[in-house]
Design an enzyme around this catalytic site. Sequence first.
Site, PDB file in Angstrom:
ATOM      1  N   HIS A 298      43.204  46.618 -43.032  1.00 27.41           N
ATOM      2  CA  HIS A 298      42.331  47.788 -43.218  1.00 27.41           C
ATOM      3  C   HIS A 298      42.235  48.078 -44.716  1.00 27.41           C
ATOM      4  CE1 HIS A 298      40.603  51.778 -42.713  1.00 27.41           C
ATOM      5  NE2 HIS A 298      40.328  51.401 -41.476  1.00 27.41           N
ATOM      6  N   ASP A 356      40.781  48.431 -33.800  1.00 31.70           N
ATOM      7  CA  ASP A 356      40.027  47.463 -32.991  1.00 31.70           C
ATOM      8  C   ASP A 356      40.910  46.475 -32.248  1.00 31.70           C
ATOM      9  OD1 ASP A 356      37.881  47.714 -35.694  1.00 31.70           O
ATOM     10  OD2 ASP A 356      37.328  48.261 -33.653  1.00 31.70           O
TER      11      ASP A 356
HETATM   12  C1  SDX Z   1      37.179  49.157 -38.975  1.00 31.60           C
HETATM   13  O1  SDX Z   1      36.823  51.531 -43.260  1.00 31.60           O
HETATM   14  C2  SDX Z   1      37.127  51.993 -42.123  1.00 31.60           C
HETATM   15  O2  SDX Z   1      37.632  53.097 -42.008  1.00 31.60           O
HETATM   16  C3  SDX Z   1      36.760  51.109 -40.935  1.00 31.60           C
HETATM   17  C4  SDX Z   1      37.227  51.591 -39.578  1.00 31.60           C
HETATM   18  C5  SDX Z   1      36.534  52.857 -39.143  1.00 31.60           C
HETATM   19  O3  SDX Z   1      37.091  53.556 -38.284  1.00 31.60           O
HETATM   20  O4  SDX Z   1      35.377  53.086 -39.611  1.00 31.60           O
HETATM   21  O5  SDX Z   1      38.625  51.809 -39.603  1.00 31.60           O
HETATM   22  C6  SDX Z   1      36.930  50.555 -38.504  1.00 31.60           C
HETATM   23  O6  SDX Z   1      36.260  48.531 -39.461  1.00 31.60           O
HETATM   24  C7  SDX Z   1      38.578  48.592 -38.902  1.00 31.60           C
HETATM   25  C8  SDX Z   1      38.694  47.182 -39.553  1.00 31.60           C
HETATM   26  C9  SDX Z   1      38.163  46.182 -38.532  1.00 31.60           C
HETATM   27  N1  SDX Z   1      38.060  44.839 -39.120  1.00 31.60           N
HETATM   28  C10 SDX Z   1      38.875  43.842 -38.790  1.00 31.60           C
HETATM   29  O7  SDX Z   1      39.832  43.956 -38.021  1.00 31.60           O
HETATM   30  C11 SDX Z   1      38.485  42.489 -39.387  1.00 31.60           C
HETATM   31  C12 SDX Z   1      39.734  41.818 -39.967  1.00 31.60           C
HETATM   32  N2  SDX Z   1      40.179  42.578 -41.108  1.00 31.60           N
HETATM   33  C13 SDX Z   1      39.738  42.105 -42.439  1.00 31.60           C
HETATM   34  O8  SDX Z   1      38.432  41.613 -42.464  1.00 31.60           O
HETATM   35  C14 SDX Z   1      40.096  43.099 -43.533  1.00 31.60           C
HETATM   36  O9  SDX Z   1      41.378  43.509 -43.297  1.00 31.60           O
HETATM   37  C15 SDX Z   1      39.220  44.332 -43.733  1.00 31.60           C
HETATM   38  C16 SDX Z   1      37.792  43.977 -43.915  1.00 31.60           C
HETATM   39  C17 SDX Z   1      39.359  45.264 -42.578  1.00 31.60           C
HETATM   40  C18 SDX Z   1      39.735  45.019 -44.992  1.00 31.60           C
HETATM   41  O10 SDX Z   1      39.549  44.141 -46.011  1.00 31.60           O
HETATM   42  P1  SDX Z   1      39.775  44.619 -47.550  1.00 31.60           P
HETATM   43  O11 SDX Z   1      40.327  45.965 -47.639  1.00 31.60           O
HETATM   44  O12 SDX Z   1      38.515  44.337 -48.305  1.00 31.60           O
HETATM   45  O13 SDX Z   1      40.949  43.748 -48.004  1.00 31.60           O
HETATM   46  P2  SDX Z   1      40.805  42.275 -48.446  1.00 31.60           P
HETATM   47  O14 SDX Z   1      39.770  41.592 -47.606  1.00 31.60           O
HETATM   48  O15 SDX Z   1      40.646  42.253 -49.922  1.00 31.60           O
HETATM   49  O16 SDX Z   1      42.227  41.712 -47.996  1.00 31.60           O
HETATM   50  C19 SDX Z   1      43.345  41.941 -48.821  1.00 31.60           C
HETATM   51  C20 SDX Z   1      44.179  40.675 -48.624  1.00 31.60           C
HETATM   52  C21 SDX Z   1      43.370  39.402 -48.814  1.00 31.60           C
HETATM   53  O17 SDX Z   1      44.256  38.419 -49.299  1.00 31.60           O
HETATM   54  P3  SDX Z   1      44.245  38.123 -50.925  1.00 31.60           P
HETATM   55  O18 SDX Z   1      42.795  37.865 -51.312  1.00 31.60           O
HETATM   56  O19 SDX Z   1      44.800  39.397 -51.556  1.00 31.60           O
HETATM   57  O20 SDX Z   1      45.127  36.916 -51.086  1.00 31.60           O
HETATM   58  O21 SDX Z   1      44.662  40.653 -47.256  1.00 31.60           O
HETATM   59  C22 SDX Z   1      44.121  39.515 -46.608  1.00 31.60           C
HETATM   60  C23 SDX Z   1      42.938  39.015 -47.424  1.00 31.60           C
HETATM   61  O22 SDX Z   1      42.789  37.619 -47.284  1.00 31.60           O
HETATM   62  N3  SDX Z   1      43.686  39.953 -45.278  1.00 31.60           N
HETATM   63  C24 SDX Z   1      43.859  39.279 -44.156  1.00 31.60           C
HETATM   64  C25 SDX Z   1      43.310  40.091 -43.148  1.00 31.60           C
HETATM   65  N4  SDX Z   1      42.803  41.197 -43.679  1.00 31.60           N
HETATM   66  C26 SDX Z   1      43.028  41.102 -45.004  1.00 31.60           C
HETATM   67  N5  SDX Z   1      44.434  38.073 -43.896  1.00 31.60           N
HETATM   68  C27 SDX Z   1      44.444  37.692 -42.610  1.00 31.60           C
HETATM   69  N6  SDX Z   1      43.935  38.419 -41.570  1.00 31.60           N
HETATM   70  C28 SDX Z   1      43.362  39.618 -41.813  1.00 31.60           C
HETATM   71  N7  SDX Z   1      42.863  40.337 -40.800  1.00 31.60           N
END
Ligand code: SDX
Length: 422
Positions: A298, A356
């Site tokens: 998140h 989710d």
């Molecule tokens: C919702 O914003 C909100 O409030 C949203 C929400 C709402 O109620 O409106 O809460 C609802 O959208 C919840 C999130 C649902 N999405 C997912 O479950 C999809 C999987 N999650 C990822 O896509 C990710 O965690 C995000 C998009 C949710 C958040 O991404 P960020 O904050 O942009 O963080 P990032 O992508 O920069 O990740 C930080 C690090 C990265 O590694 P590095 O580049 O630092 O090496 O964490 C890793 C990412 O690769 N990472 C993950 C991961 N999520 C982040 N690695 C593996 N699996 C994951 N799910």
Amino acid sequence: MYNGKTIELPVLSGSCGPNVIDIRSLYNETGLFTYDPGFTATASCESKITFIDGDEGILLYGGYPIQDLAEKSDFMEVSYLLLYGDLPTPQQKKEFIKNITMHTMVHEQIPSFYRGFRRDAHPMAIMVGVVGALSAFYHDSLDIHDPRQREIAAYRLVAKVPTLAAMAYKYSIGQPFVYPRNDLDYASNFLHMMFSVPTEPYEVNPILSEAMDKILILHADHEQNASTSTVRLAGSSAANPFACMAAGIAALWGPAHGGANEAALAMLQEIGSPARIKEFVNRAKDKNDPFRLMGFGHRVYKNYDPRATVMRETCHQVLKELNIHDDPLLDIAMELEQIALSDPYFIEKKLYPNVDFYSGIIFKAMGIPTSMFTVIFALARTVGWVAQWKEMICDPLQKIGRPRQLYTGVAQRPFVDITERR
Ligand code: SDX
């Protein structure tokens, strides 16, 4: 200090959460923009609706913790809270429910929109279309500067989105649309429109309607997330409320946002057995593999998403009520959660299950198809979008949203006639 000039930028404090540097004078005083792709450290507005402390895993609607609201309140009370700033008195609740109930039907021309779609159209594609189309029917609630018209538009959106959502489901399975019933509560009415058929009486299971009501509360609002920011930006151009909510639905559809519940269930089905969990966890950790664990991580929560905790409890209640004792997907989800939460990669990056992760298992147990998961998220979030849209419209400092950029393209150059191009 920049170019030999020192400027002072005020620091503003809210009632909770980080202070902010007020940079509104920065460009005029220095010619500088700020740079923050994805707005990871940018407060886009002032708001009094919802507060999140991502480090502590705290979520408050109008100051009330989400756990308390999920346990002790209901979606109509929470909708009133988001729209008006406090929980309703008994009389206010009665009037609010009446106002919502009296707007649950849709214009009889609207079913014609559905017949233009293929039966296998994704219901989110339908929702983007028909919610935007509401602006073609309700001309008496499009003037965003008229408080009464804003209030009627709010009632219509909160009231009609469940009807439109259930119609999208019925259309996909070739069953007749079911009219809302004024004697049912909000969540029961939605389940009635989803699952009843004209040929026999349908009794809503109170445990399932209670679980659905709780799920709607958990999804109702979440500060300035991607879809809410989309609604605010669309609204800042003075677009009508129905068009703004259609924009929000479109933004929510993405698998990185509201589409994650559909993607999380598909991921659990792809994993297929606890024996393959490690393989997927390793893929999620592999920088060269775009795969991410859906339902994990998140932007704000770097602790457990408090909604995920409630969702997991609700998941167990629903499966127990439906006598589903050995749901392989739940077994995989619980095992995946344990493995991920003990893995150094997930610990270091503070990746926890989010709202989710469990919702798909509950919806599947309720007989709701995967393609409807994000539609239900949009149904619940509509009241949050409307509340945030209303707050933005009423903000005296509000102006059209117009971010700038760091331009790294080609600097100005003379035109080259086609005869000269090689
Ligand atoms: C919702 O914003 C909100 O409030 C949203 C929400 C709402 O109620 O409106 O809460 C609802 O959208 C919840 C999130 C649902 N999405 C997912 O479950 C999809 C999987 N999650 C990822 O896509 C990710 O965690 C995000 C998009 C949710 C958040 O991404 P960020 O904050 O942009 O963080 P990032 O992508 O920069 O990740 C930080 C690090 C990265 O590694 P590095 O580049 O630092 O090496 O964490 C890793 C990412 O690769 N990472 C993950 C991961 N999520 C982040 N690695 C593996 N699996 C994951 N799910």
